[in-house]
Enzyme design. Structure first.
Site, PDB file in Angstrom:
ATOM      1  N   GLU A 129      13.027  -3.062  10.447  1.00  0.00           N
ATOM      2  CA  GLU A 129      12.414  -2.050   9.589  1.00  0.00           C
ATOM      3  C   GLU A 129      11.167  -1.529  10.292  1.00  0.00           C
ATOM      4  O   GLU A 129      10.204  -2.272  10.490  1.00  0.00           O
ATOM      5  CB  GLU A 129      12.036  -2.669   8.239  1.00  0.00           C
ATOM      6  CG  GLU A 129      11.508  -1.629   7.285  1.00  0.00           C
ATOM      7  CD  GLU A 129      11.132  -2.196   5.927  1.00  0.00           C
ATOM      8  OE1 GLU A 129      10.480  -3.248   5.885  1.00  0.00           O
ATOM      9  OE2 GLU A 129      11.462  -1.556   4.912  1.00  0.00           O
TER      10      GLU A 129
ATOM     11  N   GLU B 125      10.779  -7.651  -4.205  1.00  0.00           N
ATOM     12  CA  GLU B 125      11.283  -6.344  -3.742  1.00  0.00           C
ATOM     13  C   GLU B 125      10.818  -6.208  -2.307  1.00  0.00           C
ATOM     14  O   GLU B 125       9.635  -5.979  -2.054  1.00  0.00           O
ATOM     15  CB  GLU B 125      10.702  -5.204  -4.584  1.00  0.00           C
ATOM     16  CG  GLU B 125      11.077  -5.235  -6.044  1.00  0.00           C
ATOM     17  CD  GLU B 125      12.539  -4.958  -6.305  1.00  0.00           C
ATOM     18  OE1 GLU B 125      13.226  -4.451  -5.389  1.00  0.00           O
ATOM     19  OE2 GLU B 125      12.994  -5.256  -7.415  1.00  0.00           O
TER      20      GLU B 125
ATOM     21  N   GLY C 160      12.010  -5.563   2.174  1.00  0.00           N
ATOM     22  CA  GLY C 160      12.256  -4.468   3.103  1.00  0.00           C
ATOM     23  C   GLY C 160      13.665  -3.905   3.053  1.00  0.00           C
ATOM     24  O   GLY C 160      14.508  -4.331   2.265  1.00  0.00           O
TER      25      GLY C 160
ATOM     26  N   GLY D 246      15.756  -8.694  -1.330  1.00  0.00           N
ATOM     27  CA  GLY D 246      15.059  -9.136  -2.537  1.00  0.00           C
ATOM     28  C   GLY D 246      15.897  -9.857  -3.568  1.00  0.00           C
ATOM     29  O   GLY D 246      17.101 -10.058  -3.400  1.00  0.00           O
TER      30      GLY D 246
ATOM     31  N   TRP E 159       0.808  -1.224   0.000  1.00  0.00           N
ATOM     32  CA  TRP E 159       0.000   0.000   0.000  1.00  0.00           C
ATOM     33  C   TRP E 159       0.836   1.267   0.000  1.00  0.00           C
ATOM     34  O   TRP E 159       0.288   2.353  -0.079  1.00  0.00           O
ATOM     35  CB  TRP E 159      -0.893   0.009   1.256  1.00  0.00           C
ATOM     36  CG  TRP E 159      -0.160  -0.448   2.477  1.00  0.00           C
ATOM     37  CD1 TRP E 159      -0.200  -1.700   3.032  1.00  0.00           C
ATOM     38  CD2 TRP E 159       0.777   0.299   3.279  1.00  0.00           C
ATOM     39  NE1 TRP E 159       0.649  -1.782   4.115  1.00  0.00           N
ATOM     40  CE2 TRP E 159       1.261  -0.553   4.292  1.00  0.00           C
ATOM     41  CE3 TRP E 159       1.261   1.607   3.237  1.00  0.00           C
ATOM     42  CZ2 TRP E 159       2.184  -0.165   5.246  1.00  0.00           C
ATOM     43  CZ3 TRP E 159       2.189   2.006   4.186  1.00  0.00           C
ATOM     44  CH2 TRP E 159       2.640   1.128   5.170  1.00  0.00           C
TER      45      TRP E 159
ATOM     46  N   LYS F 220      20.918  -9.234  -0.347  1.00  0.00           N
ATOM     47  CA  LYS F 220      20.567  -9.974   0.875  1.00  0.00           C
ATOM     48  C   LYS F 220      19.044 -10.152   0.989  1.00  0.00           C
ATOM     49  O   LYS F 220      18.380 -10.406  -0.019  1.00  0.00           O
ATOM     50  CB  LYS F 220      21.178  -9.278   2.100  1.00  0.00           C
ATOM     51  CG  LYS F 220      22.712  -9.173   1.990  1.00  0.00           C
ATOM     52  CD  LYS F 220      23.372  -8.852   3.317  1.00  0.00           C
ATOM     53  CE  LYS F 220      23.615  -7.390   3.512  1.00  0.00           C
ATOM     54  NZ  LYS F 220      24.406  -7.061   4.701  1.00  0.00           N
TER      55      LYS F 220
ATOM     56  N   LYS G 176      -2.799  -8.409  -7.588  1.00  0.00           N
ATOM     57  CA  LYS G 176      -3.590  -8.210  -6.366  1.00  0.00           C
ATOM     58  C   LYS G 176      -3.160  -6.925  -5.676  1.00  0.00           C
ATOM     59  O   LYS G 176      -2.001  -6.759  -5.304  1.00  0.00           O
ATOM     60  CB  LYS G 176      -3.432  -9.372  -5.380  1.00  0.00           C
ATOM     61  CG  LYS G 176      -4.484  -9.247  -4.267  1.00  0.00           C
ATOM     62  CD  LYS G 176      -4.200 -10.040  -3.033  1.00  0.00           C
ATOM     63  CE  LYS G 176      -3.393  -9.341  -1.980  1.00  0.00           C
ATOM     64  NZ  LYS G 176      -4.034  -8.175  -1.326  1.00  0.00           N
TER      65      LYS G 176
ATOM     66  N   THR H 224       9.589  -8.623   3.920  1.00  0.00           N
ATOM     67  CA  THR H 224      10.482  -9.775   3.771  1.00  0.00           C
ATOM     68  C   THR H 224       9.790 -11.045   4.271  1.00  0.00           C
ATOM     69  O   THR H 224       9.928 -12.117   3.677  1.00  0.00           O
ATOM     70  CB  THR H 224      11.797  -9.518   4.538  1.00  0.00           C
ATOM     71  OG1 THR H 224      12.448  -8.413   3.893  1.00  0.00           O
ATOM     72  CG2 THR H 224      12.720 -10.709   4.527  1.00  0.00           C
TER      73      THR H 224
ATOM     74  N   GLU I  19      -4.896  -4.507   0.531  1.00  0.00           N
ATOM     75  CA  GLU I  19      -6.230  -4.288   1.109  1.00  0.00           C
ATOM     76  C   GLU I  19      -6.423  -2.841   1.585  1.00  0.00           C
ATOM     77  O   GLU I  19      -7.527  -2.327   1.562  1.00  0.00           O
ATOM     78  CB  GLU I  19      -6.541  -5.282   2.233  1.00  0.00           C
ATOM     79  CG  GLU I  19      -5.421  -5.623   3.206  1.00  0.00           C
ATOM     80  CD  GLU I  19      -4.486  -6.738   2.718  1.00  0.00           C
ATOM     81  OE1 GLU I  19      -3.872  -6.552   1.658  1.00  0.00           O
ATOM     82  OE2 GLU I  19      -4.370  -7.759   3.409  1.00  0.00           O
TER      83      GLU I  19
HETATM   84  P1  ADP Z   1       3.059  -4.564   4.369  1.00  0.00           P
HETATM   85  O1  ADP Z   1       3.667  -4.851   5.705  1.00  0.00           O
HETATM   86  O2  ADP Z   1       3.714  -3.516   3.578  1.00  0.00           O
HETATM   87  O3  ADP Z   1       1.560  -4.529   4.375  1.00  0.00           O
HETATM   88  P2  ADP Z   1       2.879  -7.205   3.393  1.00  0.00           P
HETATM   89  O4  ADP Z   1       4.025  -7.998   2.913  1.00  0.00           O
HETATM   90  O5  ADP Z   1       2.154  -7.657   4.606  1.00  0.00           O
HETATM   91  O6  ADP Z   1       3.472  -5.774   3.516  1.00  0.00           O
HETATM   92  O7  ADP Z   1       1.804  -7.012   2.251  1.00  0.00           O
HETATM   93  C1  ADP Z   1       2.134  -6.765   0.907  1.00  0.00           C
HETATM   94  C2  ADP Z   1       1.123  -7.466   0.035  1.00  0.00           C
HETATM   95  O8  ADP Z   1       1.209  -8.862   0.292  1.00  0.00           O
HETATM   96  C3  ADP Z   1      -0.331  -7.081   0.283  1.00  0.00           C
HETATM   97  O9  ADP Z   1      -1.013  -7.036  -0.959  1.00  0.00           O
HETATM   98  C4  ADP Z   1      -0.841  -8.224   1.116  1.00  0.00           C
HETATM   99  O10 ADP Z   1      -2.233  -8.436   0.976  1.00  0.00           O
HETATM  100  C5  ADP Z   1      -0.074  -9.398   0.543  1.00  0.00           C
HETATM  101  N1  ADP Z   1       0.056 -10.546   1.444  1.00  0.00           N
HETATM  102  C6  ADP Z   1       0.094 -10.550   2.796  1.00  0.00           C
HETATM  103  N2  ADP Z   1       0.177 -11.810   3.266  1.00  0.00           N
HETATM  104  C7  ADP Z   1       0.216 -12.632   2.185  1.00  0.00           C
HETATM  105  C8  ADP Z   1       0.312 -14.051   2.004  1.00  0.00           C
HETATM  106  N3  ADP Z   1       0.386 -14.878   3.032  1.00  0.00           N
HETATM  107  N4  ADP Z   1       0.339 -14.520   0.733  1.00  0.00           N
HETATM  108  C9  ADP Z   1       0.281 -13.682  -0.317  1.00  0.00           C
HETATM  109  N5  ADP Z   1       0.171 -12.348  -0.206  1.00  0.00           N
HETATM  110  C10 ADP Z   1       0.139 -11.816   1.019  1.00  0.00           C
END
Ligand code: ADP
Length: 496
Positions: free
Chosen positions: A397, A260, A262, A470, A162, A467, A186, A240, A189
């Protein structure tokens, strides 16, 4: 159903924003929805479908159906469509910027508008690369013709966060589509509305199914996409922790993956750089005006001991002058943290710093409990001095505006501390002595080192992490070739 239009950005109005599958704007198969909140006022502004496994299956099928025709479309024609999308998007850039500000809490002037404009640039840049999908010939001798082709991979599954949602969507859409893949993307959210608006513009020009955009939760919709057997490539931007899950899903099916992730990026300031422009650069590198919700935030400040106190004094004054306020207000420099969970997390790190007796609070602290700023997730830019590189504050982070300053005297020691991190995304070096600065730049374990500036990425730049930050590179031609094509060799015996 039509795409979401006219999300009211000047006042709060609840909208329904459907997702895009196979050229149609649809609800989730379950009919369930997720609320999108405006973090500046903690009020819901829209509802999006809560996509799940069934929606993923439909979107992947639509992308697979669209693949044969799209992959055989002449690359320059694919690029031409991207260029037309860029033009159409440019006409809606202000609306897009306001939507980004509304849903992310990023300030319109300093962040959301530049993000919307860069999104146009990114789509336009990839639109120009159709003819660069070149292969090569291999000199095996006069009687052999051996050449490689760059072929698309098939259906790409992309998952984005986001923090710069629309720009990151464009970074997947541009190269994946230019290279002849079809895409299921995707959105995060917390920030799906700008991405859906971008999808709406794309859909005016693209054949049905070439681009599909889903909304939904990570563990439902994202996981179903990562694990779908017909997805031939995974491209993920996010934490990550989730990156590791994506890589595991990819390893089950042996599909290529780009990640890509943290960062905990160091800024090393040499003693000759105790100057105003460096302090401005450190503030920019820390991404304070994006609430530091950036993987490239220069969040560990290694200051030479001789300039430590005077540098931090001026830094504190300059940070104090930044204005926190409603993201849609043109005078605001800084907006809000994305959601309550992140807000609490950031506050937790500030509390931890305040409890450390050795640490000195230079500026900032916990957010106000009353007054206009308490209405939203406003985190106060905070700087702690005298932090040790092995504290959680310096290792993890935070993804929020908490900068830690660490003193050094020996150059080798500064580099050792900078590299003592499991991350390796970005780094910043500040000195007039260019030889010294470049020696440091070469010794730092990071995918992107800037000397004497703290800017963001631009199209054409090869960007990605070392590292645990990514795998793979984005933003560039070589990123597109490496991440979104596979090479086929054809060898012909010319003697028969
Ligand atoms: P942040 O901490 O920046 O929200 P996330 O890695 O939690 O980063 O989320 C980045 C994206 O990964 C979002 O679109 C989230 O819905 C998705 N995401 C979170 N958990 C999962 C999962 N278990 N499998 C696939 N996608 C996921």
């Amino acid at each position: 159903m039509t795409a979401v239009t006219n999300i009211r950005t000047d006042e709060v109005a609840l909208r329904k924003a459907p997702m895009l599958i196979g050229g149609n704007w649809v609800d989730s198969a379950s009919g369930e929805v997720l609320e999108v909140e405006n973090p500046a006022h903690r009020r819901p502004i829209a509802e999006v479908p809560r996509g799940g496994a069934e929606d993923v299956a439909r979107a992947v099928q639509a992308a697979a159906d669209a693949f044969p025709l799209w992959s055989r479309t002449i690359p320059r024609e694919r690029g031409r469509l991207l260029a037309r999308i860029a033009d159409a998007l440019e006409a809606r850039v202000e609306e897009l910027a306001r939507t980004i500000a509304l849903e992310t809490g990023n300030a319109l002037r300093t962040q959301a508008r530049p993000e919307a404009k860069t999104t146009v640039d990114i789509i336009r840049y990839f639109g120009g690369l159709g003819s660069e999908l070149k292969g090569e010939t291999i000199p095996f001798g006069e009687h052999i013709l051996s050449y490689t082709r760059r072929e698309p991979l098939g259906v790409v599954g992309a998952i984005i966060p986001w923090n710069a949602p629309v720009l990151l969507a464009a970074l997947k859409i541009g190269p994946a589509l230019c290279a002849g893949n079809t895409l299921v993307l995707k959105a995060a959210e917390d920030a799906p509305l700008g991405v859906l608006m971008l999808a709406e513009v794309c859909q005016e020009f693209l054949p049905a199914g070439v681009l599909n955009v889903l909304t939904g939760l990570g563990e439902e919709c994202g996981a179903a996409l990562a694990n779908h057997p017909m997805v031939s490539k995974l491209s993920f931007t996010g934490s990550t922790e989730v990156g590791k899950l994506i890589m595991r899903a990819a390893s089950d099916r042996i599909v290529p993956v780009s990640l890509e992730l943290g960062g905990k990026s160091p800024s090393i300031v040499f003693p000759d750089a105790n100057e105003d422009w460096v302090i401005d650069g450190i503030i920019a590198a820390m991404r304070f005006t994006r609430q530091s919700q950036s993987c490239t935030a220069g969040s560990r400040l290694f200051l030479h001991r001789d300039i430590f106190d005077s540098f931090l004094n001026v830094l504190g004054q300059k940070v104090k002058a930044l204005k926190l306020g409603d993201p849609l207000d043109e005078t605001s420099d800084i907006g809000t943290i994305i959601n309550e969970k992140q807000f609490r997390k950031v506050c937790g790190y500030v509390e931890e710093g305040l409890k450390r007796r050795e640490a000195r609070l230079v500026i900032g602290g916990l957010p106000p409990k009353e007054g206009p700023l308490s209405e939203g997730y406003y985190a106060i830019p905070t700087v702690f001095a005298n932090v040790a590189n092995d504290w959680r504050l310096a290792r993890e982070e935070i993804f929020g505006p908490v900068l830690v300053a660490i003193a050094w005297t020996d150059e080798a020691d500064a580099i050792r501390m900078a590299n003592d991190s499991h991350y390796g995304l970005a780094a910043y070096v500040w000195s007039h002595d260019i030889g010294r600065a470049l020696r440091a730049a070469h010794a730092i374990e990071a995918g992107w080192v800037q000397v004497n500036q703290g800017l963001g990425q631009s199209p054409g730049h090869s960007y990605g992490g070392y590292k645990e930050s990514g795998i793979g590179r984005e933003f560039s031609l070589e990123g597109m070739l490496e991440s979104y094509t596979q090479r086929k060799n054809v060898t012909i015996n010319l003697t028969h």
